[in-house]
Motif scaffolding. Sequence first.
Motif, PDB file in Angstrom:
ATOM      1  N   GLN A 100      55.076  10.893   4.689  1.00 30.98           N
ATOM      2  CA  GLN A 100      56.439  11.093   5.182  1.00 30.98           C
ATOM      3  C   GLN A 100      56.963  12.390   4.575  1.00 30.98           C
ATOM      4  O   GLN A 100      56.735  12.662   3.387  1.00 30.98           O
ATOM      5  CB  GLN A 100      57.345   9.918   4.800  1.00 30.98           C
ATOM      6  N   PHE A 101      57.674  13.172   5.367  1.00 32.29           N
ATOM      7  CA  PHE A 101      58.005  14.528   4.958  1.00 32.29           C
ATOM      8  C   PHE A 101      59.497  14.834   5.090  1.00 32.29           C
ATOM      9  O   PHE A 101      60.189  14.285   5.939  1.00 32.29           O
ATOM     10  CB  PHE A 101      57.225  15.543   5.807  1.00 32.29           C
ATOM     11  N   ASP A 102      59.940  15.739   4.240  1.00 26.09           N
ATOM     12  CA  ASP A 102      61.298  16.267   4.305  1.00 26.09           C
ATOM     13  C   ASP A 102      61.233  17.739   3.911  1.00 26.09           C
ATOM     14  O   ASP A 102      60.246  18.197   3.337  1.00 26.09           O
ATOM     15  CB  ASP A 102      62.219  15.495   3.357  1.00 26.09           C
ATOM     16  N   THR A 103      62.283  18.453   4.226  1.00 24.72           N
ATOM     17  CA  THR A 103      62.334  19.872   3.888  1.00 24.72           C
ATOM     18  C   THR A 103      62.433  20.048   2.372  1.00 24.72           C
ATOM     19  O   THR A 103      62.871  19.144   1.651  1.00 24.72           O
ATOM     20  CB  THR A 103      63.521  20.561   4.564  1.00 24.72           C
ATOM     21  N   ILE A 104      62.040  21.207   1.909  1.00 25.70           N
ATOM     22  CA  ILE A 104      62.130  21.493   0.483  1.00 25.70           C
ATOM     23  C   ILE A 104      62.496  22.961   0.286  1.00 25.70           C
ATOM     24  O   ILE A 104      62.044  23.835   1.035  1.00 25.70           O
ATOM     25  CB  ILE A 104      60.808  21.148  -0.234  1.00 25.70           C
ATOM     26  N   ASP A 105      63.310  23.206  -0.717  1.00 26.35           N
ATOM     27  CA  ASP A 105      63.740  24.563  -1.059  1.00 26.35           C
ATOM     28  C   ASP A 105      62.810  25.090  -2.138  1.00 26.35           C
ATOM     29  O   ASP A 105      62.927  24.741  -3.305  1.00 26.35           O
ATOM     30  CB  ASP A 105      65.185  24.526  -1.562  1.00 26.35           C
ATOM     31  N   ILE A 106      61.844  25.917  -1.729  1.00 27.75           N
ATOM     32  CA  ILE A 106      60.872  26.469  -2.669  1.00 27.75           C
ATOM     33  C   ILE A 106      60.588  27.913  -2.270  1.00 27.75           C
ATOM     34  O   ILE A 106      60.380  28.204  -1.091  1.00 27.75           O
ATOM     35  CB  ILE A 106      59.588  25.615  -2.701  1.00 27.75           C
ATOM     36  N   SER A 107      60.593  28.806  -3.252  1.00 26.28           N
ATOM     37  CA  SER A 107      60.472  30.239  -2.958  1.00 26.28           C
ATOM     38  C   SER A 107      59.311  30.846  -3.737  1.00 26.28           C
ATOM     39  O   SER A 107      59.494  31.428  -4.813  1.00 26.28           O
ATOM     40  CB  SER A 107      61.780  30.963  -3.318  1.00 26.28           C
TER      41      SER A 107
END
Length: 269
Positions: free
Chosen positions: A150-157
């Motif tokens: 199951q997936f969700d967005t992630i803030d990664i740079s």
Amino acid sequence: MLLFPNAKINIGLNIVEKRPDGFHNIESCFYPVGWSDALEVTLAETFSFHADGISIPGNASDNLCIRAYEMLAKDYHLSPVKIHLLKTVPIGAGLGGGSADAAFTIKALNQLFDLGISVDEQEQYARRIGSDCAFFIRNKPVYCFEKGDQFDTIDISISGKWIVLVNPGIHISTVEAYSGVVAKRSAEDLRTILSQPISEWKGHVKNDFEATLFAKYPLLAETKEKLYSLGAEYAAMSGSGSTLFGIFEGELNAKPHFPDFRLWQGILK
């Protein structure tokens, strides 16, 4: 049709709890990397599957690419195909190589036969094959949870960073990896930490498999420390091992430092 199923790394891996069905709920960030197999799918008179490159353990008839074909063939009455897999991504290495091959087989068949299967539907097919298989349908960085499907967005740079993947040739099965862990919720929120600069990750972004597997295979711990000694901003084991990765600010030729190991290095997208 020729495709290149790529690997993934786990950035952080928290084993949250054991499920009633025997699986485990996890929290992790799946991130695609460029280490790839080659997969060719063409029309044929009779179905066949052939693999070259790294030897794949077990019976060839159990290969996940075959399972992917059989699923779609049953639902869409597909004609036979020839599948040729060139295996270069290490097996039992925490990189999801087999899952990627199956997911790319689904995508290849969808294109080859113009089936019109939506991305969401392709993910559902992939989930029937393996917990991390669905990730490779969209093939973009995600926060994953439950069984890792199951997936969700992630803030990664970290796009543009240089990554080095080092595989010391130790095969670790999922069963072996999970046999030594105790599931528990992390005191820190993984998504919150990964939204911070990479310089803040060390000591906070953890892989729960490392404690027991490093004790059993000291070479893994030594490889991680060597990546840090070479200047990695962050280093860890991927998935249930045995591949270690280091993320660097700039390009590094790591090959002379790991002459006896399988290695891939390149830019993160």
